[in-house]
Scaffold this active site. Structure first.
Site, PDB file in Angstrom:
ATOM      1  N   HIS A  35       0.748  -1.192   0.171  1.00 32.46           N
ATOM      2  CA  HIS A  35      -0.026   0.045  -0.046  1.00 32.46           C
ATOM      3  C   HIS A  35       0.715   1.248   0.021  1.00 32.46           C
ATOM      4  CE1 HIS A  35      -3.592  -2.345   0.552  1.00 32.46           C
ATOM      5  NE2 HIS A  35      -3.327  -2.605   1.691  1.00 32.46           N
TER       6      HIS A  35
HETATM    7  C1  TV7 Z   1      -0.964  -5.461   3.765  1.00 34.48           C
HETATM    8  N1  TV7 Z   1      -8.311  -2.494   8.636  1.00 34.48           N
HETATM    9  C2  TV7 Z   1      -2.698  -4.043   5.008  1.00 34.48           C
HETATM   10  C3  TV7 Z   1      -4.265  -3.960   5.192  1.00 34.48           C
HETATM   11  C4  TV7 Z   1      -4.594  -2.704   5.890  1.00 34.48           C
HETATM   12  C5  TV7 Z   1      -5.864  -2.305   6.240  1.00 34.48           C
HETATM   13  C6  TV7 Z   1      -7.640  -1.285   8.571  1.00 34.48           C
HETATM   14  C7  TV7 Z   1      -7.467  -1.778  10.686  1.00 34.48           C
HETATM   15  C8  TV7 Z   1      -7.292  -1.972  12.171  1.00 34.48           C
HETATM   16  C9  TV7 Z   1      -6.339  -0.992  12.469  1.00 34.48           C
HETATM   17  C10 TV7 Z   1      -5.870  -0.629  13.935  1.00 34.48           C
HETATM   18  C11 TV7 Z   1      -6.540  -1.704  14.637  1.00 34.48           C
HETATM   19  C12 TV7 Z   1      -7.921  -2.436  13.026  1.00 34.48           C
HETATM   20  C13 TV7 Z   1      -9.429  -4.103  13.764  1.00 34.48           C
HETATM   21  C14 TV7 Z   1      -8.256  -2.801   9.946  1.00 34.48           C
HETATM   22  C15 TV7 Z   1     -10.334   3.138   7.258  1.00 34.48           C
HETATM   23  C16 TV7 Z   1      -9.872   2.936   8.636  1.00 34.48           C
HETATM   24  C17 TV7 Z   1     -10.535   2.195   9.652  1.00 34.48           C
HETATM   25  C18 TV7 Z   1      -7.820   2.615  12.360  1.00 34.48           C
HETATM   26  C19 TV7 Z   1      -8.206   2.214  13.711  1.00 34.48           C
HETATM   27  N2  TV7 Z   1      -7.533  -2.367  14.546  1.00 34.48           N
HETATM   28  C20 TV7 Z   1      -2.292  -5.187   4.091  1.00 34.48           C
HETATM   29  C21 TV7 Z   1      -6.074  -1.013   6.849  1.00 34.48           C
HETATM   30  C22 TV7 Z   1      -7.554  -0.627   7.267  1.00 34.48           C
HETATM   31  C23 TV7 Z   1      -4.941   0.477  14.077  1.00 34.48           C
HETATM   32  N3  TV7 Z   1      -7.846   0.514   7.266  1.00 34.48           N
HETATM   33  O1  TV7 Z   1      -2.874  -5.228   2.841  1.00 34.48           O
HETATM   34  C24 TV7 Z   1      -4.457   0.232  15.600  1.00 34.48           C
HETATM   35  O2  TV7 Z   1      -8.701  -3.341  12.711  1.00 34.48           O
HETATM   36  O3  TV7 Z   1      -9.974   0.420   7.113  1.00 34.48           O
HETATM   37  C25 TV7 Z   1      -8.746   1.179   7.331  1.00 34.48           C
HETATM   38  C26 TV7 Z   1      -9.110   2.542   7.534  1.00 34.48           C
HETATM   39  C27 TV7 Z   1      -9.156   4.494   9.519  1.00 34.48           C
HETATM   40  C28 TV7 Z   1      -8.384   4.102  10.437  1.00 34.48           C
HETATM   41  N4  TV7 Z   1      -8.784   3.041  11.408  1.00 34.48           N
HETATM   42  C29 TV7 Z   1      -9.420   1.803  10.886  1.00 34.48           C
HETATM   43  O4  TV7 Z   1      -2.796  -6.519   4.530  1.00 34.48           O
HETATM   44  C30 TV7 Z   1      -0.037  -5.596   4.711  1.00 34.48           C
HETATM   45  N5  TV7 Z   1      -7.165  -0.950   9.855  1.00 34.48           N
HETATM   46  C31 TV7 Z   1      -6.307  -1.375  16.325  1.00 34.48           C
HETATM   47  C32 TV7 Z   1      -5.045  -0.637  16.440  1.00 34.48           C
HETATM   48 ZN    ZN Z   2      -4.124  -7.235   3.213  1.00 28.63          ZN
END
Ligand code: TV7
Ligand code: ZN
Ligand code: CA
Length: 378
Positions: A142
């Protein structure tokens, strides 16, 4: 390929950095670098090191990272620490640092380690020193030129691919992580020297939100980005069928001179963040399919959030790449407690999520992919 035709045993080089598993994104964060230590332990305890050349990779230098990333972003990653973070707060938004991509101790060191391994792997392939190179710490698909995203800070895949392009005319990138490989697609969106193919969950909402069938590339790169959007709960048979159909078509039309395979293990059933239904065997079947094309290949990790299954999956895939069958009983090792209660390599992972990919949908996606490949051929 003469190099491969003249041997019948595949030469595999394995890049593992002893320190890369010791970094922490934070207590509640789903990304756990410790899964790399766990994977390496299983690989060694199964004796797979006897079938490969093992390398402690060099860290990537600043200049190597600057081959893709912007100087101000690299400078920020080098200087920021949890202790001085407040001085940098005004640029956090610009560089997309926050909950998904937190500042942790040794963040730049961590990047140098996982990116260094992918760059070294590329050089080994170019030198003809191996047919397949493995870097389970890589696959952070990403990261953008000037921005962190989705747990990724530096894009080792782009850096490794740029290195491969110094020698190989055409590089194929294949991504079986459940998330769309947006950073790699974007980096090579307007070139025909890299074709990107990502299989992922897509519903317009799931992270990162891209990967629609209509994202096909632009200018010289038009038709050289291929997206395979899938719904929740896809099972082994459907995934393997679609993967084989699409990849046979891609290989026949694009005829790459090297392959980069991203093996994100969050497409497995029972993943903490994912919602597919794949077994470790089916995930590995995709690796086998790519290996059977007998083109120089770099294999990297990626996502995977149920740590015990990530270690199982990448160990199994290492065994496929070195042609070594493994007992389903895990070997005794100091981390055996992680694999409770079954202590098996292939636990049952399926059945938790309903399969939303009906036959009609799968046929439509295949048809659209084949149609795009016909344009690419012309
Ligand atoms: C390659 N999903 C990476 C995949 C990246 C996914 C996301 C989380 C997450 C982050 C945390 C957390 C989480 C239970 C899950 C829109 C948001 C929602 C942050 C809380 N628990 C790969 C990225 C994805 C961080 N992000 O492809 C700290 O899930 O959906 C989102 C973005 C905004 C930010 N918030 C989540 O597999 C290596 N994040 C707990 C603590
Ligand atoms: Zn992934
Ligand atoms: Ca993917």
């Amino acid at each position: 390929n003469m190099r491969l035709a003249s041997h019948n045993k595949t030469r595999v080089a394995y890049f593992h950095d002893e320190g890369v598993g010791n970094y922490h994104y934070g207590e509640r964060h789903p990304m756990k670098p410790h899964r790399l230590t766990l994977t390496n332990h299983l690989v060694l305890n199964y004796g797979l090191h006897k079938k490969m050349e093992i390398f402690q990779p060099r860290r990537a230098t600043d200049n190597e990272i600057l081959e893709f990333h912007a100087p101000d972003y690299v400078d920020f990653l080098k200087r920021v620490t949890p202790d001085n973070a407040e001085e940098f707060e005004q640029v956090f938004q610009r560089f997309n640092v926050g909950d998904d991509c937190p500042i942790f101790d040794g963040i730049y060191d961590f990047c140098q380690r996982y990116a260094g391994a992918s760059i070294e792997a590329s050089r080994k392939l170019i030198a003809g020193g191996a047919d397949i190179c493995i870097n389970w710490s890589g696959g952070l698909h990403h990261a953008k030129k000037s921005e962190a995203s989705g747990f990724c800070f530096v894009n080792d895949i782009v850096l490794g691919t740029l290195e491969l392009l110094r020698y190989f005319p055409r590089v194929l990138y294949v991504d079986i992580d459940i998330h769309h490989g947006d950073g790699v697609q974007e980096a090579f969106y307007s070139t025909d020297r890299v074709m990107t193919v990502s299989f992922h969950k897509y519903n317009g909402d799931f992270f990162p939100g891209t990967g629609h069938l209509d994202e096909i590339g632009t200018s010289l790169g038009k038709y050289y980005s291929l997206n395979v959007p899938l719904r929740d709960g896809i099972d082994d048979d459907a995934y393997i069928w679609l993967f084989k159909e699409v990849m046979d078509g891609v290989m026949a039309t694009y005829q790459p001179s090297a392959i980069v395979l991203q093996c994100g293990a969050d497409s497995l059933g029972c993943d903490r963040l994912g919602c597919f239904n794949l077994s470790i065997e089916a995930h590995g079947r995709c690796v086998q399919i790519m290996k059977d094309y007998k083109i120089p290949m770099m294999v990297v990790g990626g996502g995977g959030y149920t740590v015990r299954n990530v270690a199982r999956c990448w160990t199994y895939e290492t065994s496929i790449l070195v042609d070594q069958e493994l007992s389903n009983d895990l070997p005794p090792n100091e981390y055996i407690d992680f694999f409770k209660p079954d202590y098996q390599l292939h636990p049952h992972l399926s059945g938790r999520v309903e399969n939303q990919n009906d036959r009609q949908y799968l046929l439509k996606v295949r048809e659209r992919a084949m149609e795009q490949l016909r344009y690419l051929d012309a």
